[in-house]
Structures are given as structure tokens and as C-alpha cells.
Design a protein around this motif. Sequence first.
Motif, mmCIF file in Angstrom:
data_model
loop_
_atom_site.group_PDB
_atom_site.id
_atom_site.type_symbol
_atom_site.label_atom_id
_atom_site.label_comp_id
_atom_site.label_asym_id
_atom_site.label_seq_id
_atom_site.Cartn_x
_atom_site.Cartn_y
_atom_site.Cartn_z
ATOM 1 N N UNK A 267 0.840 -1.192 0.000
ATOM 2 C CA UNK A 267 0.000 0.000 0.000
ATOM 3 C C UNK A 267 0.880 1.249 0.000
ATOM 4 N N UNK A 268 0.406 2.292 -0.700
ATOM 5 C CA UNK A 268 1.145 3.556 -0.733
ATOM 6 C C UNK A 268 0.415 4.590 0.110
ATOM 7 N N UNK A 269 1.187 5.443 0.753
ATOM 8 C CA UNK A 269 0.614 6.475 1.617
ATOM 9 C C UNK A 269 1.121 7.846 1.169
ATOM 10 N N UNK A 270 1.352 7.982 -0.116
ATOM 11 C CA UNK A 270 1.989 9.211 -0.584
ATOM 12 C C UNK A 270 0.960 10.323 -0.754
ATOM 13 N N UNK A 271 1.443 11.487 -1.131
ATOM 14 C CA UNK A 271 0.638 12.703 -1.245
ATOM 15 C C UNK A 271 -0.721 12.464 -1.909
ATOM 16 N N UNK A 272 -0.691 11.855 -3.094
ATOM 17 C CA UNK A 272 -1.942 11.653 -3.825
ATOM 18 C C UNK A 272 -2.864 10.700 -3.069
ATOM 19 N N UNK A 273 -2.265 9.694 -2.437
ATOM 20 C CA UNK A 273 -3.058 8.727 -1.672
ATOM 21 C C UNK A 273 -3.631 9.376 -0.415
ATOM 22 N N UNK A 274 -2.823 10.227 0.185
ATOM 23 C CA UNK A 274 -3.252 10.933 1.394
ATOM 24 C C UNK A 274 -4.500 11.776 1.098
ATOM 25 N N UNK A 275 -4.437 12.543 0.016
ATOM 26 C CA UNK A 275 -5.580 13.413 -0.281
ATOM 27 C C UNK A 275 -6.764 12.618 -0.844
ATOM 28 N N UNK A 276 -6.485 11.474 -1.436
ATOM 29 C CA UNK A 276 -7.576 10.597 -1.854
ATOM 30 C C UNK A 276 -8.309 10.090 -0.606
ATOM 31 N N UNK A 277 -7.540 9.689 0.392
ATOM 32 C CA UNK A 277 -8.140 9.214 1.650
ATOM 33 C C UNK A 277 -8.896 10.347 2.338
ATOM 34 N N UNK A 278 -8.342 11.552 2.296
ATOM 35 C CA UNK A 278 -9.019 12.688 2.920
ATOM 36 C C UNK A 278 -10.331 13.000 2.185
ATOM 37 N N UNK A 279 -10.262 12.954 0.866
ATOM 38 C CA UNK A 279 -11.457 13.217 0.060
ATOM 39 C C UNK A 279 -12.546 12.189 0.378
ATOM 40 N N UNK A 280 -12.097 10.970 0.637
ATOM 41 C CA UNK A 280 -13.055 9.899 0.927
ATOM 42 C C UNK A 280 -13.450 9.838 2.399
ATOM 43 N N UNK A 281 -13.028 10.820 3.165
ATOM 44 C CA UNK A 281 -13.467 10.908 4.549
ATOM 45 C C UNK A 281 -12.754 9.973 5.515
ATOM 46 N N UNK A 282 -11.615 9.401 5.087
ATOM 47 C CA UNK A 282 -10.919 8.437 5.941
ATOM 48 C C UNK A 282 -9.973 9.106 6.933
ATOM 49 N N UNK A 283 -9.668 10.369 6.703
ATOM 50 C CA UNK A 283 -8.745 11.083 7.584
ATOM 51 C C UNK A 283 -9.542 12.095 8.407
ATOM 52 N N UNK A 284 -9.316 12.083 9.712
ATOM 53 C CA UNK A 284 -10.078 12.961 10.611
ATOM 54 C C UNK A 284 -9.270 14.167 11.068
ATOM 55 N N UNK A 285 -7.991 13.949 11.321
ATOM 56 C CA UNK A 285 -7.135 15.025 11.819
ATOM 57 C C UNK A 285 -6.004 15.292 10.846
ATOM 58 N N UNK A 286 -5.622 16.551 10.730
ATOM 59 C CA UNK A 286 -4.655 16.899 9.678
ATOM 60 C C UNK A 286 -3.753 18.036 10.140
ATOM 61 N N UNK A 287 -2.448 17.802 9.984
ATOM 62 C CA UNK A 287 -1.475 18.870 10.200
ATOM 63 C C UNK A 287 -1.014 19.394 8.845
ATOM 64 N N UNK A 288 -1.211 20.683 8.593
ATOM 65 C CA UNK A 288 -0.630 21.326 7.401
ATOM 66 C C UNK A 288 0.396 22.312 7.941
ATOM 67 N N UNK A 289 1.600 21.831 8.062
ATOM 68 C CA UNK A 289 2.631 22.550 8.809
ATOM 69 C C UNK A 289 3.612 23.195 7.816
ATOM 70 N N UNK A 290 3.529 24.498 7.668
ATOM 71 C CA UNK A 290 4.434 25.190 6.740
ATOM 72 C C UNK A 290 4.241 24.703 5.314
ATOM 73 N N UNK A 291 3.013 24.430 4.968
ATOM 74 C CA UNK A 291 2.726 23.991 3.605
ATOM 75 C C UNK A 291 1.275 24.332 3.281
ATOM 76 N N UNK A 292 0.997 24.559 2.003
ATOM 77 C CA UNK A 292 -0.296 25.089 1.574
ATOM 78 C C UNK A 292 -0.915 24.206 0.484
ATOM 79 N N UNK A 293 -1.340 22.992 0.867
ATOM 80 C CA UNK A 293 -1.815 22.034 -0.145
ATOM 81 C C UNK A 293 -3.073 22.479 -0.893
ATOM 82 N N UNK A 294 -3.799 23.465 -0.365
ATOM 83 C CA UNK A 294 -4.973 23.959 -1.099
ATOM 84 C C UNK A 294 -4.556 24.611 -2.408
#
Lengths: 191, 808, 239
Positions: B322-349
Motif C-alpha cells: 500500500x502507498x501512503x503518498x501525497x496523492x493517496x493521502x488526499x484521496x483518503x481525505x477526500x473519501x473521509x478516511x482522515x479525521x485530523x490533519x497537520x498542514x505545517x508550513x505547507x499550503x496544499x490547497x
Amino acid sequence: MDVTRRHFIQISGATAAGLAVSGLGFDLRPVKAHAQMLKTKYAKETISICPYCAVGCGVIVHTSKKGDGRVINIEGDPDHVINRGSLCSKGASLAQLTENDQRVTQPMYRAPYAKEWKKVSWDWALTEIAKRVKDTRDSSFTFKNAKGQVVNHTTAIASVGSAAMDNEECWIYQALMRALGLVYIEHQARI
Amino acid sequence: MTNHWIDIKNSDCILIMGSNAAENHPISFKYVTAAQADGATLISVDPRFTRTSSKADVYAPIRSGTDIAFLGGMIKYIIDKKLYHQEYVTNYTNAAFIVGKKFSFKDGLFSGYSAKNRKYDKSTWAFDMDKNGVPKMDRSLKNSRSVFQLLKKHYSRYNTKLVSEITGTPEKDLENIYKIYAETGKVGKAGTIMYAMGWTQHTVGTQNIRTMAMIQLLLGNMGVAGGGVNALRGESNVQGSTDHCLLWHIWPGYLRTPRSADSSLAVYNKNYTPVSKDPLSANWWQNYPKYSVSMLKSFFGERADSSNDFGYSWLPKVDDGKAYSWLDLFDAMYNGEIKGFFAWGQNPACSGANANKNRQGMANLDWMVNTNIFENETGSFWKGPGMDPTKIKTEVFFLPACVSVEKDGSITNSGRWMQWRYQGPKPLGNSLPDGQIIMDLGNKIKELYTKQPGAFKEPIANLKWDYLADGAYDPHLVAKEINGYFLRDVTVRGTDFKAGTLVPSFAFLQADGSTSSGNWLYCNSYTEKGNMAARRGQKDAPNDIGLYPEFSWCWPVNRRIIYNRASVDPKGQPWDKANWVIRWTGSKWEGDVPDGGWPPLLSADGKPDPKSKHAFIMRKHGHAQIFGPGLNDGPFPEHYEPLECPVEKNFMNAQRMNPTAPVYGGKADEWATCDPRYPYVATTYRVVEHWQTGVMTRYQPYLLEMQPQMFVEMSKELAELRGIKNGERVMVSSLRGKVEATAIVTARFKPFPVGGGTVHQVGLPWHFGWIKPENGREDSANLLTPNTGDANTRIPETKAFMVNVTKV
Amino acid sequence: MSMSFLVDTTLCTACRGCQVACKQWHGLPAEETTNRGSYQNPADLSFDTYKLVRMKEEVIDGQMRWLFFPDQCRHCLEPPCKDTAGEESAIFTDISSGAVIYTANTKGLNIADIKESCPYNIPREGADGTLAKCDMCLDRVQNGLQPACVKTCPTGAMNFGRREEILALANRHLAAAKKKFPKAQLLDPGDVRVIFLTAYEPKYYHEYAIASGGSFDVTRHVALRRMLRPLAGPISLLR
């Protein structure tokens, strides 16, 4: 012919070519005295490295020793062997990054469904974040995967960032995130 | 960078391709200019004529996403005309290795492909081994199964006519550039490549770079001054943050994140410690257990010992496969699998591909922590375009970080130089150094787990967390931990070391728990001699090649040019007598820190020295890999079209796109290739006046003055076709989103003749976002970009995709 | 001491460090701008912008060229603006450097005439009725520092020093540039303290790149002047 004075340089240059340049020493002491004063003269000097691209240019930071102790000038460090004092437009704007009235200087909180930020204290913010981390981690912690293998992780918390942090900050940051069991740990190097 | 910034001045030919150094790494041009003044040729290959191109001796256009075709043609040219560095290729690369009979390549696919899994069985790419377990070789390079002969065959298809049809680069430009660059194959000549995200952000990103690395090996340009493969990294400490592995798949020092199958420390170490049977192979990674155990000791201190596997089980494991990379992370977030998120010195929006998907994913979170200097599109996503705050539950905590000149600490530049910074003013207002915030947050969490019951407390309770001095974060304490300590009185290599003293270099690290080191690569950076990163010595190398060995510190062990054992011939004498990097005096090496102190392969009388080691010490077999059997998408790079492209078929082979690139299939992951609605190729880039998503530049009036608005650059021909005038506002759209921009109609962009037709391309910067400037109409180019990625790294393909451009 | 600049445009990458360093050192405000279909911004020099990297795209001899021209006051050896002003407390030449300095006393002078007198179209009027332009960072220069624009330049496009050294440097740069650009030339080297080196004819770079540029006819005097001066040859007009 429409002769304008934009051409004076050419003409005066020709006629003046043989003249000595003496006689220009007007006494304009008040003006010159003002000009000679360097704004950095009484400042504290520290060195840093530009925070933009990864060339790693050295900068000199001039900080006022008086009053609010803020930055009055940042320019290239001539003793830095890479940039030798030079900086691009971003590097040259560093003082404006630092002394910028739009910087956020107090923690802020946005409540569910709120339309605005509100200012909060550091202690409150970190206490509340710690609670959220613990709640989410505890309720999502996976000890073993479907195959029965030990994984000891949580996939309900993710972290991105940051190449903008110092090495030492990066190290403690990843240590904390890994100790919490995060596997979604990513940052700028991936994109 | 295998080399470093100043070293560019030593080059005879500089190829800038996949980067735009004059704009994005401006001070590099101090050294590009110096090289040119010394007679070097500067070549710029870019879809559009840039500020870099303006200074180039030779410029050629290329359609985005076709670099392997361009470079594959160069490999063919070098081999056909026998311009490679024969002695270098034979001795230092795996060109002589014999590849097993299972290996084949047909119709764009290598052997072992499974269409169902979109994966290769790489065992079909293995080398033939002799009875001792050492790869079979034919140093004459004549064996038809040798890497060299397979290479020649593979690229025989890459003739300039076909390459030109794919790339849109005129054939005469191709031939001219091939000729000029191949000149550096002469002994004593050096060519360098300066690349950046223009090569990485593709479905074939890794292979773009590999193709160039292969060229550098063929021409003998690795390890030498003025040569190398030089990634121009885009952020001040993205090298350091990568070294410390803020990435899912690696631990500090490029150790592997354990997989679920790595059931114990012993299994883990065994799985990732390569074994070579060749006595001449240094196989440096054989030291892996010393580094992993020392790292665990830094994580958990005294709590980690041999009885508990040094805390190995306390750190998380990732599921196999299984991969947990950037695209996978935001795919999981989009699918509601991630509840808590640190965006530390980065602007993924704004920085993430298909940014709309990321922004929508954020609305599925319970909570977010956003640490930054300024308000940004990520922390404030809930009030962005198309968002209704009254319907978004996500709690957001914004933590204000101070700026870099307000704190002490080190960063590592692209040339691997670790440099110490000092505090000027105090942090403004109540902003704090990131380090202070991290320490305070860690202590809050530790406290909570001490007071209350919780899941799997051990790693939190046992995490060594003593980096405060009088309550203040102390970067020196962390820097020393990263370097590492002797934890017991020990004798190593005949020298006595006291417990509590700093380890002088990674050669002294141990796998028995007697040493700690947070990151073995940085062991030697903060020693009993002091903080090496703070050094300011102005002394250069004796031949003034710009090594400055006493200025700051560079990994590994202050080696300024890595792979430098390849800068000398097998007797240890430099290929380049003037710009030499290291050389063998007969009894020792002088110059840069050599890649290991072993003597040269041959003694002065030409006899093999059994005490020597092969040149490429980090490779298992000691040879640089022209044939790379470890990658996911094939041992030789092959041209494939981007996920979204303007051509129905790949003119090079039967596979349109990289058959192993990840493709996401959700509603938010749409893509359109050869779709008449999106007929123009688009690419993204940066300009000198801004940086990344612009959070650290859009707030500066001086920078906004120079580049105030989102723009799209296009050719005069396309503008005429679309009825667009210079300076007009237009809408750029893809299947995933749209962004308004000011049209810059320019002769610097030209239509590409591709496969008998005409392909138009446009380009956009990705520095903007709705929050600043305040008009809210300048937004990110990443609203357009697709979320597919490279087959190896999963870096998103934001450099080649399809759009439409219409008048507003 | 007589100082001068060499601005070698063949080395300029338009990183625009000079443009920002100038504003930063002088504490000048940023202007409100829009993208007008070009990277160049602000559109022109102004009361708040003393240094501006002008950018032009040209196809010359069939080759695409992007030409950069870091424009600024030339600090003329015989400044017509000073003669026009006729008021030494308003416009004067600093004896220690040769810098042409404008003061607040420019207010009330005949601003239009002074502006018109500049062969390089440099001075700009502020809302307060005074004139402003590059001051050679006189405070820095008098304290042994380079002007901010020169200090920040990475490639050696901007150079500053004693006039005789700069003239020698200009000749060396010209010789080097001519190998790649046969039409390379120094612009008005005998008349100004800010000597530009261009790869092509100055008309490609900026309307007022040279004194006889602009929308004006070449006068008889100018023609005469040109005959007296060896074009783009070694410079001997030391000041």
C-alpha cells in the motif's frame, strides 16, 4: 527642426570635453551630511541563510538595537562563498517578509461552522490540539492489519510539511509524528 | 545535487532542461555566467523561451512530457558515433554486466508485465551471476546480452526524425545539441545537467532523470568537477527535510519505513541490508543495521535496548503493497478516511495537484492544525471560493510561526551544504519558532497520555524529548542528537571514546546500542570539534575549483562532490588534470574527501589491487547502473505520453502512457486525453518574483508589484486562433477546474509540429491563491492539474496536461 | 573620487534583485500594478521607482531575443538637468562620487523643463512637487559600500567603482561580448557615469537607451559630436 533639451548632454558633453571638472565643490554640507548617515550604522548584525530557493545564499540582517528591536535592513552577505553578497528579487525583499503587518502574531481558532477566526492563547490552542490528537489517535489506532501483522499505526491523522523548517525542527517533527503512529507523513519533496 | 552550486563554474557544457535556473535559482547564474566566460556552452531546452534561454548559447523548444524521447535520441547519437568515455563506461558502470535471458522488451512493455496489477515482475530483469554470486561481465562490451548491447538496441529506435515528430524539436536543433553535449565525453571534459520539477512532475519523472544519468555515465561526467546530475531543489531546506524524511516511505537518512512483513528488527535489518559477494564491492549499505539501531537510540534513548528490539515495534509499520503518498493521502481525505490533519508550513490547497479535490477533502476533516507565517488558502479553506462556512464542521487551529531570521538553526541547500543561521530580531508578536511549537505540543500530548488511559502509550511515553533549555527550544541539543553520541565508554577502530561524547563520523556508529544518531548521514556535522555547519572558512581547494571545504559542512562527511572515485582513472589519476577533485599520491588520496579511503583499482604498475573497491560505493555491486533493474517502470527509460496528451498514439511504441503509473478512478479524478474540449497542452512553472504557492511572497508589496496577477502565456498563433489579445483576461479550464488569468501573448511560445499536425501549448505559474491579492480572482494553476503521478515516486504530473483557453 | 557604473546587459537575467534592493534600501513604497501582458512592472520609472528592469522581446537576425535593460539615472558628467535647474541646493553633483543628487528644493523649480532636459527620460515628479531619481546610494557609497543594486547583482551585470577602473572593465566586457555579439557596444561612455553595454543596437532595448534616442531627430550638434568621438572604441575620456 524640433530641438529639445533632451539633447543637451550631447552638446554640453562635446563642448565641455576639454574643461577641467574643478569648480563643482559647492558647499552643501547639510544635504551631504544627511546623505552620509548609514541607516545600518548602529544596528546589530547577524547572519542567516535565505529561506526561499535552495541555493543557500547568505544574508546579513541588520536589527535595530533601540526601540522595538526590529529589522531595518537585510542584504546579501559578501563573505558568503556562494552568493558573495548578491541576492535575487525575493532575497532582496526579505526585510519586507519579516517586517510585515499582515503576519499572524497570535494563535487563531475557527470553530465548527464559524465564519470567522477568533484569537486564542497558545496554551489553550496546544491543549485543545493535544486532546484532538489523542481522541482521534486512540479511536483509530490499528495494532494489527487484516493479515494479523503488527502495524501499530493510525491512518486517521495525516501530516504534510515542511521544507520550510530547519533541520532540527524537521527531525523532532518527524519523531513526534512517528511516535504518534502516523504513516501519512508527506511534504514538499513529494510534489 | 551530486555536485554543488559553485562547481557549475567548472563545467564545459551546461544543459538546463526541466528547470529554469535563471528564474528559480537566480544565484546559480553567478556560476553559469562564470563558466560561459570561461568558454562553456549553455544549452537551454524548454517548451518556452525563458529568462534562462535568454542567456543561452543554444536554445531549443520541446513539447512538455517528451524529454525521454529527446534524451533517448542523444544516447543513440553517443553510441552510434562512439563518443562515450570507453574506459569509464567499462570500469565504473554496469555496461559490462550480462542480463539474464528472461529479459525482453516488446511493444513498449518490458518482460514480466501484469496488465491487471499494472506492475512488473522485476525478477525477469535480473543479471546473470557467476558461481560466486558476482554478476557476470564482459568488459569488451561485445556480448549481445551485455547491458551495453541491450542499451544500443533499445535506443536504436530513437532516430532524430522520430524524436522530432514526438518532441516538436526541429531535427537540426536536436543534432546540434547532441553534438555539443556529446563533446563532454572526451577525457578531461565535463558536462552538467541542471534540472528541477520540469523533470520530476511527470508520470515518467524518475525515468526522465535516469535517462540523463545514463548519458552522464556514458560521457564520464559523474564524480568530476563541472559534471554530475544536479537536481535544483526548490525550497531552502527541502534537501534537509528530505534527508530527515518527512515522507511516508523513508526514515531519517533514507532508511526504509518498515512494512508489515518486517516483523522484528532482525527481519527488518535483514530485508534492507544488501549483500554483495564481490570482495571489490564496498556495498556501503551493508552498514544498515548500525544506522537503524543508532536512529532508534536517538528516538527512544535509554528506554531502547536489545531486550525490546531498541523500540522497533513502537514505530508504525505500513501495510505491504500500500502507498501512503501525497496523492493517496488526499484521496483518503477526500473519501473521509482522515479525521485530523497537520498542514505545517505547507499550503496544499494551492500546491497539490487537482487542488479542488484537496480543498473539498479538507471539509471532511474533524480538525486541522495549520502552522504558517501568514493566513493562507489551506487554513482558511472554509471561506474560500465555493465554500459555505456554515456547512463546514472542520475545526481549524492556526499556529503562527516566526520567520527564519528570528531563530537559530540549520538548513541544507541543494548542494547538500548544511548551514547554520542565527537569530536577528526576536519573533514578532506572539509568533514562535516551529521548534518551540513542536516541543510544546509534544509535551502537551505526553502529559495527556501520562494522566489518562490511551492506546499504545509506549512510543509517546518513551519518546526522548529533552530538547528544551530553560523551557526554550534549543536547536543545538537537537543538532547534537542528529549527529549522535557514544552512549557507553567504547573503543572503536583503536580509539577510546567516552560516554556522552559526540560521534566523529558515521564510520564509528554501532549496531549494538552503544551509539545514537538521529540521522547517520549527518553524523560528522556536530562533533567534539564543534558545530561544523557554522564554519566560515574561506580557503578553497588548492586548484580553486570552489570546494571551500571549511565553509559550512556538507553530507556525507563533508564530501563536496559525491561519486568522486569516478573522477580518476583506475590508477587514481584524475581524468581532468586541471580541475581535479581527488588524486592518488601513491600512498593516499588528496583533494576532496574521497568516497572511501581504499587505494585505486590498479596500482601504478597496472596490477589490480585487492585492497581496492569499485567506484560507486553505494551500489550493491559497486557499479553505476546504466541498466536499472530496481525501478517500477523498467530498467531502461522508454518514452510514454503523459496521462493527458494531444496525440492519439505514442509514436515510439504501442503503449500510450506509462503502463505502471498510478491512476485514480474516483469522481474527482477525471482526466481527458485527446479530448476536443481540451485541445491545448499546458504546463506549470514558477517566476523569480514569487515562490511556491506564494504564501511567502504574495504578502510582500515589492514582489506583488512586479508580478501582481495570475497569468497564462501563449503563442501569438494560438492567441490569434482564439481571438485573444495581449493583456486580456481569459479563462483556462481543464476537466477538473478553471482559473482566470491575464493572457501574455508572446513570441517566446511557439506551436509545435507534432506527428504532422500542430500542437499548441500554454503555461501558467502556480504562485497564486484566492486569499491574496484581495480581489479573490487570482487562484492556483493546480486547480487544473491532474492527480496521477510518477510510477516510482508518485510525484504528481503537473508539468503536462490538457486545457482549453477562452476569452472571459 | 569619481565613480561610475558598468551595466552589462549581456549578463542580466532580469532577476530584478536590483529593482527590489533599490526600493528596500531607499524605503520606497511599492506601486499598485496590473499585469499588462508583460513581465515588466511597474510600467515605467516613477517617483517611487528609481530602478526598473525593462524587458523587450525581439527577433533579431532570425533569433528570438529577450532583452533586459536595468534602467536608471546615468549620472551624467555634465548633467543637463542640473544646468536647467540652475539651483545648486536642488540639483548638484556630489564632489566625492560624481553622483547627481536631487533634493527637496526641486520643489518650485521649472519641473517640466528639468524633466524635458534629461536625454534619458529619468526624473519623475511626486505629488509633493519635488523630483526624484536614483541617488547612486550616496549614503552607501560615501561609507565605502556599493550601491544596493550593484551589491545584489548575481551575474556581474551591475558593476561599480572608480571611473578609470570601470572604463577599463567596460572595455574588457565589450571585447568579451563582441565575440558573441559583433554589434555589441557601450552607450555614451564618455558622457555618463552609468555606462550600458548592449549586445545589439540600443534601439532594441529602450527608446531612451542612448542620449540621441527617443522620438527626436538627430540634431546637427549631435551629428558633429558623433564625428568627434570614436564609436565603441577604447575609451579615453577619463574624468
